[in-house]
Scaffold this motif. Structure first.
Motif, PDB file in Angstrom:
ATOM      1  N   LYS A 152      49.286  31.940  27.494  1.00 43.79           N
ATOM      2  CA  LYS A 152      49.398  31.099  28.690  1.00 43.79           C
ATOM      3  C   LYS A 152      49.922  29.711  28.330  1.00 43.79           C
ATOM      4  O   LYS A 152      50.763  29.149  29.041  1.00 43.79           O
ATOM      5  CB  LYS A 152      48.043  30.979  29.366  1.00 43.79           C
ATOM      6  CG  LYS A 152      48.054  30.133  30.629  1.00 43.79           C
ATOM      7  CD  LYS A 152      48.880  30.757  31.752  1.00 43.79           C
ATOM      8  CE  LYS A 152      48.184  31.954  32.377  1.00 43.79           C
ATOM      9  NZ  LYS A 152      48.921  32.424  33.586  1.00 43.79           N
ATOM     10  N   GLY A 153      49.447  29.145  27.219  1.00 43.83           N
ATOM     11  CA  GLY A 153      49.937  27.843  26.813  1.00 43.83           C
ATOM     12  C   GLY A 153      51.411  27.858  26.483  1.00 43.83           C
ATOM     13  O   GLY A 153      52.162  26.931  26.845  1.00 43.83           O
ATOM     14  N   LYS A 162      53.661  29.912  27.678  1.00 37.92           N
ATOM     15  CA  LYS A 162      54.423  30.088  28.915  1.00 37.92           C
ATOM     16  C   LYS A 162      54.486  28.784  29.707  1.00 37.92           C
ATOM     17  O   LYS A 162      55.476  28.527  30.402  1.00 37.92           O
ATOM     18  CB  LYS A 162      53.810  31.210  29.752  1.00 37.92           C
ATOM     19  CG  LYS A 162      54.003  32.593  29.134  1.00 37.92           C
ATOM     20  CD  LYS A 162      53.488  33.700  30.009  1.00 37.92           C
ATOM     21  CE  LYS A 162      54.366  33.917  31.226  1.00 37.92           C
ATOM     22  NZ  LYS A 162      55.716  34.406  30.874  1.00 37.92           N
ATOM     23  N   ARG A 163      53.449  27.957  29.610  1.00 40.32           N
ATOM     24  CA  ARG A 163      53.487  26.666  30.288  1.00 40.32           C
ATOM     25  C   ARG A 163      54.482  25.712  29.626  1.00 40.32           C
ATOM     26  O   ARG A 163      55.059  24.849  30.289  1.00 40.32           O
ATOM     27  CB  ARG A 163      52.096  26.035  30.284  1.00 40.32           C
ATOM     28  CG  ARG A 163      51.094  26.744  31.188  1.00 40.32           C
ATOM     29  CD  ARG A 163      49.699  26.149  31.023  1.00 40.32           C
ATOM     30  NE  ARG A 163      48.730  26.826  31.875  1.00 40.32           N
ATOM     31  CZ  ARG A 163      47.404  26.630  31.790  1.00 40.32           C
ATOM     32  NH1 ARG A 163      46.916  25.776  30.894  1.00 40.32           N
ATOM     33  NH2 ARG A 163      46.593  27.285  32.600  1.00 40.32           N
ATOM     34  N   ALA A 164      54.694  25.881  28.333  1.00 45.01           N
ATOM     35  CA  ALA A 164      55.520  24.939  27.584  1.00 45.01           C
ATOM     36  C   ALA A 164      57.007  25.271  27.599  1.00 45.01           C
ATOM     37  O   ALA A 164      57.836  24.366  27.517  1.00 45.01           O
ATOM     38  CB  ALA A 164      55.041  24.877  26.128  1.00 45.01           C
ATOM     39  N   PRO A 183      44.485  27.316  26.532  1.00 49.74           N
ATOM     40  CA  PRO A 183      45.951  27.267  26.595  1.00 49.74           C
ATOM     41  C   PRO A 183      46.545  25.916  26.225  1.00 49.74           C
ATOM     42  O   PRO A 183      47.688  25.852  25.746  1.00 49.74           O
ATOM     43  CB  PRO A 183      46.238  27.613  28.069  1.00 49.74           C
ATOM     44  CG  PRO A 183      45.069  28.456  28.487  1.00 49.74           C
ATOM     45  CD  PRO A 183      43.885  27.882  27.763  1.00 49.74           C
ATOM     46  N   THR A 221      48.102  25.778  22.537  1.00 50.03           N
ATOM     47  CA  THR A 221      49.422  26.340  22.245  1.00 50.03           C
ATOM     48  C   THR A 221      50.508  25.750  23.136  1.00 50.03           C
ATOM     49  O   THR A 221      51.683  25.815  22.780  1.00 50.03           O
ATOM     50  CB  THR A 221      49.412  27.869  22.371  1.00 50.03           C
ATOM     51  OG1 THR A 221      48.766  28.241  23.598  1.00 50.03           O
ATOM     52  CG2 THR A 221      48.695  28.502  21.188  1.00 50.03           C
ATOM     53  N   GLU A 222      50.132  25.178  24.265  1.00 49.34           N
ATOM     54  CA  GLU A 222      51.126  24.428  25.035  1.00 49.34           C
ATOM     55  C   GLU A 222      51.618  23.246  24.196  1.00 49.34           C
ATOM     56  O   GLU A 222      52.826  22.986  24.114  1.00 49.34           O
ATOM     57  CB  GLU A 222      50.528  23.936  26.351  1.00 49.34           C
ATOM     58  CG  GLU A 222      51.526  23.190  27.219  1.00 49.34           C
ATOM     59  CD  GLU A 222      50.957  22.777  28.558  1.00 49.34           C
ATOM     60  OE1 GLU A 222      51.699  22.127  29.333  1.00 49.34           O
ATOM     61  OE2 GLU A 222      49.778  23.081  28.846  1.00 49.34           O
ATOM     62  N   TRP A 223      50.698  22.551  23.551  1.00 52.89           N
ATOM     63  CA  TRP A 223      51.075  21.425  22.689  1.00 52.89           C
ATOM     64  C   TRP A 223      51.905  21.918  21.502  1.00 52.89           C
ATOM     65  O   TRP A 223      52.932  21.327  21.150  1.00 52.89           O
ATOM     66  CB  TRP A 223      49.819  20.718  22.195  1.00 52.89           C
ATOM     67  CG  TRP A 223      50.084  19.435  21.467  1.00 52.89           C
ATOM     68  CD1 TRP A 223      50.104  18.177  21.992  1.00 52.89           C
ATOM     69  CD2 TRP A 223      50.379  19.291  20.069  1.00 52.89           C
ATOM     70  NE1 TRP A 223      50.395  17.257  21.016  1.00 52.89           N
ATOM     71  CE2 TRP A 223      50.576  17.901  19.821  1.00 52.89           C
ATOM     72  CE3 TRP A 223      50.497  20.182  19.003  1.00 52.89           C
ATOM     73  CZ2 TRP A 223      50.876  17.404  18.561  1.00 52.89           C
ATOM     74  CZ3 TRP A 223      50.811  19.691  17.742  1.00 52.89           C
ATOM     75  CH2 TRP A 223      50.989  18.317  17.527  1.00 52.89           C
ATOM     76  N   ARG A 270      55.492  23.001  22.525  1.00 50.79           N
ATOM     77  CA  ARG A 270      56.340  21.843  22.781  1.00 50.79           C
ATOM     78  C   ARG A 270      56.751  21.171  21.464  1.00 50.79           C
ATOM     79  O   ARG A 270      57.893  20.729  21.303  1.00 50.79           O
ATOM     80  CB  ARG A 270      55.626  20.851  23.694  1.00 50.79           C
ATOM     81  CG  ARG A 270      55.418  21.346  25.111  1.00 50.79           C
ATOM     82  CD  ARG A 270      54.888  20.251  26.022  1.00 50.79           C
ATOM     83  NE  ARG A 270      54.505  20.795  27.310  1.00 50.79           N
ATOM     84  CZ  ARG A 270      55.350  21.087  28.292  1.00 50.79           C
ATOM     85  NH1 ARG A 270      56.646  20.892  28.117  1.00 50.79           N
ATOM     86  NH2 ARG A 270      54.902  21.577  29.450  1.00 50.79           N
TER      87      ARG A 270
END
Length: 245
Positions: free
Chosen positions: A31-32, A34-36, A223, A226-228, A231
């Motif tokens: 999820k993270g 996919k957000r990034a 999430p 892994t978003e961080w 990026r």
């Protein structure tokens, strides 16, 4: 700040980034990512069925075997080998106690690393304190304003990023410790009983809204981590990407 929209060019065509989430569980890491990364396609692989997995494709099977066979097909790989065989709970007297009752856990970090390195692709391996992952990066829920601490360490393969500052914790993790109850801003998102977090408390603390499975919620990465990371990885590719604000 406006986040960049990343457009990756492959000669005369376009395809999205393909990311593999190995040992995916319900897909906190997925999820993270996919957000990034706009338009990313994330495949999860896990030895157990994961009906709540939130990615684009899922394969039930051995993660190491899947990486060996297909890892080279992905642009980036995230791996979270189960921590039961790696961290402090399996060492010293605890390891002897587990052995006495016939409970054993596989040590998966070294073979996972070997499989990832063989792909030639950039990767990250996540695990707990006391594990064999190289401590290239440490993330904490407080860095993202979460109501869970959950320190996790990350080994980076084929890329690097500076360690971000670790803010001071705001107080205790709420619950019982050694017969003493402490209140605090963080929930205990592990185990059961003794003031441990409920399903809804874990969902709120980790910002995971697609599952109500208590055990898998406890295991899932927030999430935000892994978003961080995604990026940060994208930033290392900036010279080879067309980026539109």
């Amino acid at each position: 700040m406006t986040q960049p929209t990343v457009i990756r060019r492959v000669p005369d065509t376009f395809r999205p980034f393909r990311v593999l989430d190995a040992y995916s569980c319900i897909g906190g890491a997925t999820k993270g990512i996919k957000r990034a990364i706009p338009g990313v396609h994330v495949t999860g692989v896990d030895i157990q069925a994961q009906p709540d997995y939130c990615g684009d494709a899922f394969h039930q099977g051995d993660a190491i075997e899947f990486v060996r066979a297909h890892g080279h097909e992905f642009d980036f790989i995230h791996a979270s080998p189960p921590c039961q065989g790696e961290g402090a709970p399996t060492k010293g007297t605890n390891r002897a106690r587990n052995a006495a009752i016939g409970r054993t856990y596989p040590r998966l970090i070294a073979p996972t690393r070997a499989a990832l390195e063989a792909t030639g692709q950039p990767y990250v391996i996540e695990n707990v304190a006391g594990s064999e992952v190289r401590k290239d990066l440490r993330l904490c829920g407080e860095m993202f304003g979460l109501d869970v601490i959950m320190h996790r360490y990350f080994e980076l393969g084929g890329w690097t990023v500076p360690q971000p500052a670790h803010p001071r914790h705001r107080g205790y993790v709420r619950g019982w410790r050694h017969g003493v109850y402490r209140d605090g801003p963080y929930v205990a998102a592990y185990g059961a009983g003794g003031g441990k977090a409920t399903v809804q408390e874990i969902r709120d603390a980790k910002r995971i809204d697609w599952s109500t499975d208590h055990r898998r919620l406890r295991e899932a990465l927030p999430p935000a981590y892994t978003e961080w990371i995604a990026r940060a990885w994208l930033a290392t590719l900036a010279p080879t990407l067309e980026v539109a604000a």
